[in-house]
Design a protein around this motif. Structure first.
Motif, PDB file in Angstrom:
ATOM      1  N   PHE A 298     -15.081  15.178  14.188  1.00  0.00           N
ATOM      2  CA  PHE A 298     -14.868  15.486  12.775  1.00  0.00           C
ATOM      3  C   PHE A 298     -13.735  16.496  12.610  1.00  0.00           C
ATOM      4  CE2 PHE A 298     -16.193  18.519   9.338  1.00  0.00           C
ATOM      5  CZ  PHE A 298     -15.781  17.751   8.266  1.00  0.00           C
ATOM      6  N   TYR A 299     -13.751  17.548  13.424  1.00  0.00           N
ATOM      7  CA  TYR A 299     -12.706  18.566  13.347  1.00  0.00           C
ATOM      8  C   TYR A 299     -11.354  18.010  13.769  1.00  0.00           C
ATOM      9  CZ  TYR A 299     -15.197  22.783  11.995  1.00  0.00           C
ATOM     10  OH  TYR A 299     -15.876  23.738  11.275  1.00  0.00           O
ATOM     11  N   LEU A 300     -11.342  17.138  14.757  1.00  0.00           N
ATOM     12  CA  LEU A 300     -10.082  16.560  15.212  1.00  0.00           C
ATOM     13  C   LEU A 300      -9.467  15.648  14.159  1.00  0.00           C
ATOM     14  CD1 LEU A 300     -10.926  15.669  18.934  1.00  0.00           C
ATOM     15  CD2 LEU A 300      -9.336  17.439  18.133  1.00  0.00           C
ATOM     16  N   GLU A 301     -10.302  14.926  13.429  1.00  0.00           N
ATOM     17  CA  GLU A 301      -9.802  13.936  12.475  1.00  0.00           C
ATOM     18  C   GLU A 301      -9.520  14.507  11.096  1.00  0.00           C
ATOM     19  OE1 GLU A 301     -12.751  10.907  12.474  1.00  0.00           O
ATOM     20  OE2 GLU A 301     -12.123  10.051  14.401  1.00  0.00           O
ATOM     21  N   GLU A 302     -10.126  15.656  10.763  1.00  0.00           N
ATOM     22  CA  GLU A 302      -9.970  16.220   9.423  1.00  0.00           C
ATOM     23  C   GLU A 302      -8.759  17.162   9.393  1.00  0.00           C
ATOM     24  OE1 GLU A 302      -9.703  17.054   5.944  1.00  0.00           O
ATOM     25  OE2 GLU A 302     -11.388  15.719   6.357  1.00  0.00           O
ATOM     26  N   PRO A 303      -7.663  16.771   8.734  1.00  0.00           N
ATOM     27  CA  PRO A 303      -6.457  17.608   8.747  1.00  0.00           C
ATOM     28  C   PRO A 303      -6.623  18.946   8.044  1.00  0.00           C
ATOM     29  CG  PRO A 303      -6.218  15.782   7.210  1.00  0.00           C
ATOM     30  CD  PRO A 303      -7.474  15.526   7.972  1.00  0.00           C
ATOM     31  N   GLY A 304      -7.587  19.049   7.131  1.00  0.00           N
ATOM     32  CA  GLY A 304      -7.777  20.307   6.420  1.00  0.00           C
ATOM     33  C   GLY A 304      -8.505  21.377   7.206  1.00  0.00           C
ATOM     34  N   LEU A 305      -9.035  21.035   8.372  1.00  0.00           N
ATOM     35  CA  LEU A 305      -9.751  22.017   9.196  1.00  0.00           C
ATOM     36  C   LEU A 305      -8.794  22.608  10.224  1.00  0.00           C
ATOM     37  CD1 LEU A 305     -13.131  20.145   9.660  1.00  0.00           C
ATOM     38  CD2 LEU A 305     -12.668  22.141   8.222  1.00  0.00           C
ATOM     39  N   PRO A 306      -8.768  23.941  10.353  1.00  0.00           N
ATOM     40  CA  PRO A 306      -7.750  24.595  11.178  1.00  0.00           C
ATOM     41  C   PRO A 306      -8.052  24.517  12.670  1.00  0.00           C
ATOM     42  CG  PRO A 306      -9.228  26.239  10.284  1.00  0.00           C
ATOM     43  CD  PRO A 306      -9.637  24.917   9.672  1.00  0.00           C
ATOM     44  N   GLY A 307      -6.997  24.540  13.455  1.00  0.00           N
ATOM     45  CA  GLY A 307      -7.134  24.543  14.903  1.00  0.00           C
ATOM     46  C   GLY A 307      -7.787  25.800  15.438  1.00  0.00           C
ATOM     47  N   ILE A 308      -7.798  26.865  14.638  1.00  0.00           N
ATOM     48  CA  ILE A 308      -8.405  28.112  15.100  1.00  0.00           C
ATOM     49  C   ILE A 308      -9.893  27.939  15.389  1.00  0.00           C
ATOM     50  CG2 ILE A 308      -9.006  29.044  12.824  1.00  0.00           C
ATOM     51  CD1 ILE A 308      -8.014  31.765  13.884  1.00  0.00           C
ATOM     52  N   ALA A 309     -10.518  26.926  14.798  1.00  0.00           N
ATOM     53  CA  ALA A 309     -11.929  26.650  15.076  1.00  0.00           C
ATOM     54  C   ALA A 309     -12.141  26.292  16.540  1.00  0.00           C
ATOM     55  CB  ALA A 309     -12.428  25.520  14.181  1.00  0.00           C
ATOM     56  N   PHE A 310     -11.072  25.871  17.238  1.00  0.00           N
ATOM     57  CA  PHE A 310     -11.165  25.460  18.637  1.00  0.00           C
ATOM     58  C   PHE A 310     -10.821  26.580  19.606  1.00  0.00           C
ATOM     59  CE2 PHE A 310     -10.674  20.538  18.512  1.00  0.00           C
ATOM     60  CZ  PHE A 310     -11.700  20.476  17.577  1.00  0.00           C
ATOM     61  N   ARG A 311     -10.814  27.822  19.126  1.00  0.00           N
ATOM     62  CA  ARG A 311     -10.341  28.898  20.001  1.00  0.00           C
ATOM     63  C   ARG A 311     -11.270  29.171  21.180  1.00  0.00           C
ATOM     64  NH1 ARG A 311     -10.761  34.314  16.228  1.00  0.00           N
ATOM     65  NH2 ARG A 311     -12.948  34.181  15.661  1.00  0.00           N
ATOM     66  N   THR A 312     -12.529  28.712  21.116  1.00  0.00           N
ATOM     67  CA  THR A 312     -13.431  28.866  22.262  1.00  0.00           C
ATOM     68  C   THR A 312     -13.527  27.585  23.081  1.00  0.00           C
ATOM     69  OG1 THR A 312     -15.390  28.228  20.976  1.00  0.00           O
ATOM     70  CG2 THR A 312     -14.803  30.577  20.998  1.00  0.00           C
TER      71      THR A 312
END
Length: 336
Positions: A298-312
Motif C-alpha cells: 500500500f505504501y509503495l503504490e500510494e504516491p501521497g505517502l512519504p518515503g520517510i515512513a520506510f526509515r526503519t
C-alpha cells in the motif's frame, strides 16, 4: 569593526569550507541553467542565499561549526539582491533605492564615490557588515556590482523588467521563503518532541490520534514559546500583530487515517510532519513482530505517502521509496 574586504573574504572562505560539488551544481542549474560564468558572483549567491537539502545556508552551517562568528547569522536573513539607483552620498555611505520596491538602504563604500555617482543604476548584492555594532547597521557590497551609467526612468524600468524575467529574482524570493519555512519547522520539531517525548508516535486508532493532535496544536499555539517570536507564544504574537484573538484551529483527519489499523505521526527535523495510516503495522512488519506485506505494498503504490515512513525498513526496501529532497511540512496553524 571589520572592513568590507574582511566580510567578502569571510564569504569566500565559507564557500571553500562548505564546498559540496553536487549541491553547487544543483544551485548553478537553478540559477543559470548551466555552469556559472561569473564565479565570484555565484559564490556570493551560494553562500548567502542558497538553501541546502537540509534547510541551511552555508553561513548558518559555518556558524554552527565555529567557522564564522555568530554575528554572521544576520547575513542570510538580511542579504538583498536588487537593481538599485544611487540617490546620493552621506560621507562613506552610498544611498541606494530599490527600483522594484522603492526601499532604501545605506551601503558603506569608502572611496567609491567617483565610481557610483548619483543616478547610477547597479545590480548588486548587499549584506550587513560582519562585526559592526547592530545599533549602527551598515551594509556592504559583496563582489563587484554591475553598473549602468546615468539611465533615465524609462530605461531603468526596461532594465528592471529584463532582470525580473531572469530566474534570479524569483529564485531568491523562493529561497528566502524556503529558509524561513525550514527554520519554523526546526522550532516546531523541538516543540513537538517536548510535547510527545519523541519524534514519532503510534496510536491504537484514529480517534486517539485526533484527540492528541488537538492537544498538540493547542500546545504549539498557546503554550510553547518560540525564539523567533521573541519568546512569545504564537497566540501572543498574533494578538500583537493583528490586534485580535486567533481563531481555533480545527483538525480533520483524512479518510485513510480514519480507516483500519494503527495510525501514526512522524515529525522529522528535515522532512517535517507526516500523518501515516497503519503506521503501527508498517513498523511491526519491518521489526519482524508481525507480517503485513499488504501494508508495505500500500505504501509503495500510494504516491501521497512519504518515503520517510520506510526509515526503519531494510536499505533495499528504502530504495524502493526514496524520500527525495526535503520540502518543509508544518503542522496546521494560522499566520502570525
Amino acid at each position: 569593526m571589520t572592513s568590507p574586504l574582511t566580510t567578502g573574504a569571510l564569504l569566500r572562505s565559507l564557500y571553500t569550507a562548505e564546498h559540496d560539488p553536487k549541491e553547487i551544481a544543483f544551485a548553478a542549474h537553478m540559477l543559470y541553467g548551466e555552469a556559472p560564468t561569473d564565479w565570484a558572483d555565484f559564490i556570493d549567491f551560494y553562500v548567502t542565499s542558497w538553501v541546502d537539502a537540509e534547510g541551511y545556508t552555508a553561513v548558518e552551517r559555518a556558524v554552527a561549526l565555529g567557522r564564522a562568528p555568530a554575528s554572521a547569522l544576520r547575513i542570510p536573513g538580511e542579504v538583498r539582491t536588487a537593481l538599485w539607483v544611487v540617490d546620493g552620498w552621506e560621507g562613506d555611505l552610498v544611498l541606494l533605492r530599490d527600483l522594484a520596491t522603492e526601499g532604501e538602504i545605506a551601503v558603506l563604500a569608502p572611496g567609491r564615490a567617483a565610481e557610483l555617482p548619483r543616478r547610477t543604476v547597479l545590480r548588486a548584492r548587499v549584506v550587513p557588515e560582519i562585526g559592526r555594532d547592530e545599533s549602527d547597521p551598515a551594509f556592504v557590497f559583496t563582489g563587484s556590482p554591475d553598473l549602468y551609467d546615468g539611465m533615465g526612468v524609462i530605461a531603468r524600468m526596461d532594465l528592471l523588467r529584463a532582470w525580473q524575467e531572469t530566474p534570479e529574482p524569483d529564485l531568491i524570493d523562493r529561497l528566502a521563503a524556503l529558509r524561513a519555512a525550514f527554520h519554523r519547522q526546526r522550532e516546531e520539531h523541538t516543540a513537538f518532541v517536548a510535547f510527545l517525548g519523541s519524534g514519532e508516535r503510534v496510536y491504537p486508532h484514529a480517534q486517539a490520534l485526533n484527540g492528541e493532535l488537538t492537544r498538540l496544536i493547542s500546545f504549539l499555539n498557546n503554550e510553547w514559546r518560540f525564539g523567533s517570536l521573541g519568546g512569545r507564544t504564537r497566540a501572543e504574537a498574533h494578538r500583537i500583530a493583528k490586534g485580535s484573538e486567533p481563531q481555533i484551529v480545527q483538525i480533520q483527519l483524512g479518510e485513510s487515517l480514519a480507516g483500519p489499523g494503527r495510525p501514526g505521526i512522524v515529525y522529522d527535523r528535515v522532512h517535517g510532519a507526516h500523518f501515516l495510516p497503519r503506521y503501527g503495522e508498517l513498523l511491526d512488519h519491518f521489526a519482524g513482530r508481525a507480517s503485513h506485506p499488504d501494508v508495505v505494498q500500500f505504501y509503495l503504490e500510494e504516491p501521497g505517502l512519504p518515503g520517510i515512513a520506510f526509515r526503519t525498513a531494510p536499505p533495499e526496501i528504502q530504495a524502493l521509496k526514496p524520500t527525495g529532497r526535503a520540502v518543509p511540512s508544518l503542522l496546521p496553524g494560522w499566520d502570525e
